[in-house]
Design an enzyme around this catalytic site. Sequence first.
Site, mmCIF file in Angstrom:
data_model
loop_
_atom_site.group_PDB
_atom_site.id
_atom_site.type_symbol
_atom_site.label_atom_id
_atom_site.label_comp_id
_atom_site.label_asym_id
_atom_site.label_seq_id
_atom_site.Cartn_x
_atom_site.Cartn_y
_atom_site.Cartn_z
ATOM 1 N N ALA A 186 0.350 -85.484 -40.877
ATOM 2 C CA ALA A 186 1.305 -86.472 -40.377
ATOM 3 C C ALA A 186 0.706 -87.448 -39.377
ATOM 4 O O ALA A 186 0.972 -88.640 -39.432
ATOM 5 C CB ALA A 186 2.497 -85.732 -39.757
ATOM 6 N N ARG A 187 -0.109 -86.948 -38.462
ATOM 7 C CA ARG A 187 -0.563 -87.802 -37.359
ATOM 8 C C ARG A 187 -1.686 -88.752 -37.745
ATOM 9 O O ARG A 187 -2.047 -89.620 -36.963
ATOM 10 C CB ARG A 187 -1.025 -86.939 -36.197
ATOM 11 C CG ARG A 187 -2.220 -86.041 -36.503
ATOM 12 C CD ARG A 187 -2.425 -85.054 -35.367
ATOM 13 N NE ARG A 187 -3.481 -84.095 -35.633
ATOM 14 C CZ ARG A 187 -3.726 -83.045 -34.841
ATOM 15 N NH1 ARG A 187 -2.990 -82.847 -33.767
ATOM 16 N NH2 ARG A 187 -4.696 -82.210 -35.134
ATOM 17 N N GLU A 188 -2.213 -88.602 -38.946
ATOM 18 C CA GLU A 188 -3.356 -89.432 -39.364
ATOM 19 C C GLU A 188 -2.837 -90.746 -39.950
ATOM 20 O O GLU A 188 -2.979 -91.017 -41.142
ATOM 21 C CB GLU A 188 -4.207 -88.626 -40.356
ATOM 22 C CG GLU A 188 -4.766 -87.355 -39.713
ATOM 23 C CD GLU A 188 -5.351 -86.334 -40.695
ATOM 24 O OE1 GLU A 188 -5.479 -86.649 -41.894
ATOM 25 O OE2 GLU A 188 -5.673 -85.216 -40.246
ATOM 26 N N ARG A 259 -3.902 -76.649 -46.767
ATOM 27 C CA ARG A 259 -4.408 -75.276 -46.889
ATOM 28 C C ARG A 259 -3.483 -74.468 -47.807
ATOM 29 O O ARG A 259 -3.595 -73.263 -47.876
ATOM 30 C CB ARG A 259 -4.453 -74.564 -45.522
ATOM 31 C CG ARG A 259 -5.305 -75.217 -44.456
ATOM 32 C CD ARG A 259 -6.799 -75.056 -44.725
ATOM 33 N NE ARG A 259 -7.582 -75.603 -43.609
ATOM 34 C CZ ARG A 259 -7.809 -76.897 -43.403
ATOM 35 N NH1 ARG A 259 -7.337 -77.797 -44.251
ATOM 36 N NH2 ARG A 259 -8.509 -77.311 -42.357
ATOM 37 N N SER A 312 -7.878 -88.599 -41.616
ATOM 38 C CA SER A 312 -8.685 -89.008 -40.470
ATOM 39 C C SER A 312 -8.752 -87.812 -39.524
ATOM 40 O O SER A 312 -7.851 -86.978 -39.537
ATOM 41 C CB SER A 312 -8.088 -90.233 -39.773
ATOM 42 O OG SER A 312 -6.984 -89.905 -38.981
ATOM 43 N N TYR A 313 -9.808 -87.627 -38.692
ATOM 44 C CA TYR A 313 -10.805 -88.640 -38.576
ATOM 45 C C TYR A 313 -12.190 -88.034 -38.825
ATOM 46 O O TYR A 313 -12.401 -86.840 -38.704
ATOM 47 C CB TYR A 313 -10.767 -89.306 -37.181
ATOM 48 C CG TYR A 313 -10.917 -88.352 -36.015
ATOM 49 C CD1 TYR A 313 -9.812 -87.808 -35.387
ATOM 50 C CD2 TYR A 313 -12.185 -87.972 -35.550
ATOM 51 C CE1 TYR A 313 -9.947 -86.910 -34.313
ATOM 52 C CE2 TYR A 313 -12.309 -87.089 -34.490
ATOM 53 C CZ TYR A 313 -11.187 -86.570 -33.878
ATOM 54 O OH TYR A 313 -11.328 -85.692 -32.833
ATOM 55 N N GLU A 385 -12.438 -89.130 -44.763
ATOM 56 C CA GLU A 385 -11.913 -89.089 -43.389
ATOM 57 C C GLU A 385 -12.271 -90.408 -42.728
ATOM 58 O O GLU A 385 -13.444 -90.652 -42.437
ATOM 59 C CB GLU A 385 -12.548 -87.932 -42.603
ATOM 60 C CG GLU A 385 -12.337 -86.553 -43.204
ATOM 61 C CD GLU A 385 -11.170 -85.804 -42.575
ATOM 62 O OE1 GLU A 385 -10.485 -86.379 -41.706
ATOM 63 O OE2 GLU A 385 -10.955 -84.646 -42.970
HETATM 64 ZN ZN LIG Z 1 -6.250 -84.556 -42.323
#
Ligand SMILES: [Zn+2]
Length: 426
Positions: A186-188, A259, A312-313, A385
Amino acid sequence: MRGIIQGVLWCTIWCYCMASSQANLYKGYKVYELAASKARSANLDFMLSQLANNRTYYDVYTSGSPAHIMVHPDAQPQFVDLMNEQAVNYKIINNDVGHTLRNHYEKNQKLRNLYPFEGRLGTERYYTHDEITQYIENLAQLYPDRVFIRTVGRTYEGRWLKTIKITNGDRRANKNVILVDGGFHAREWISPAAAVYAIGELVENYETYADLLLDYDWVILPVVNADGYVYTHLNEDTRMWRKTRQPSSESCIGTDPNRNFDFHWNEEGASEDPCAETYAGPKAFSEPEAVVVRDLIKSYAKVGKMYLTLHSYGPYILYPWGWTLDVPDTVEDLHEVAQAGYEAMFNATGVEYEIGPSTEVLYVAAGASDDYAFNAGFPISFTMELPPGGQHLFDPPASDIDGLVKEAWIGILAMARKVVEKYPLA
Ligand SMILES: [Zn+2]
Ligand SMILES: *[C@@H]1O[C@H](CO)[C@@H](O)[C@H](O)[C@H]1NC(C)=O
Ligand SMILES: *[C@@H]1O[C@H](CO)[C@@H](O)[C@H](O)[C@H]1NC(C)=O
């Protein structure tokens, strides 16, 4: 009168403080960078894994080299002692994560007002899941002969996930396929941004890419983990969310969708702890979002020649395997394609993406989508990434979006051209 003014003033201050105190989860957190070292001791690796398990106090952003760790204010003295004890050099790269996140959030709100969504997406700000979905639907309406939207599933919270299929409009069936996804974590945020840029280029400038659309169709799912992505847009305290949003235990939420794939599921590099950032899930494919990607991979297993998942990253281009230190027999093909991407990006901007097997460049991570796609039949399967940015690394400022996504696109193009050359239509 005076009383009223004082009251208003008091409330302004009080309300502001209340708002800040409700939203300062990361106040005083720092991010440390540990000095890079090629021959890093097993000791340090073990220590990092210990810290990663101690979630109350530590968030190991990356245990790569250099490693980055966010540390709770109460644990900072102890952490510094530990680093000194281990003779590990470190520097502080973010002095107050809460402060950075707040600035970032406010800036995003401003940009949202400055650049309201008008059907098209540029690179001037980050976009919401709704805007991205609306955008690809608009493209399909504008170019009905070449662009097709398919609803491929729903998230845990019930959001529709849609792919965009980009063709040259010649209606020939059974072409080869390049499958791209973004937004697993989510945060990427730069990941969906890169997917959106690729979509815009392929659709709007399709003549430029005629060679890449002659015998190939592109299928792109820009935001896999839509629930998580929406959650990271709520406020500054939720900005760092990584996992899905399905409860994983009584007290914790989310599984790492990367995963959760049923290929060496829950082996090394995945956690059995429902609260961990790399939780593998109660079973393989427990997450509807992973199921969606699985079904896409399966449905294109015969014609799919490249699977590319954007994260990322790094910057890294990672290829299988992620579950074992072994490399596939076809490692040279994987490397050749990755190398094409590396060179093109290096030529363009001087950026140096590190390329290699996931386990060698980064760490063991079993149950990820790239291994699954490769095993399912995609001869080329990469995790790309994108570079870090901003002060907490997952937050390249909006002003950097344009450069990062264009740079990534140059790499993706070069890899796609190599793939088209290596795997002609049967
Ligand atoms: Zn990731
Ligand atoms: C977690 O980290 C804190 C702060 O460094 C430490 O006091 C605590 O003992 C650690 N807990 C475990 C289980 O290692
Ligand atoms: C990169 O630049 C070098 C030197 O100019 C050139 O030989 C090479 O073909 C370029 N590669 C790509 C992928 O653009």
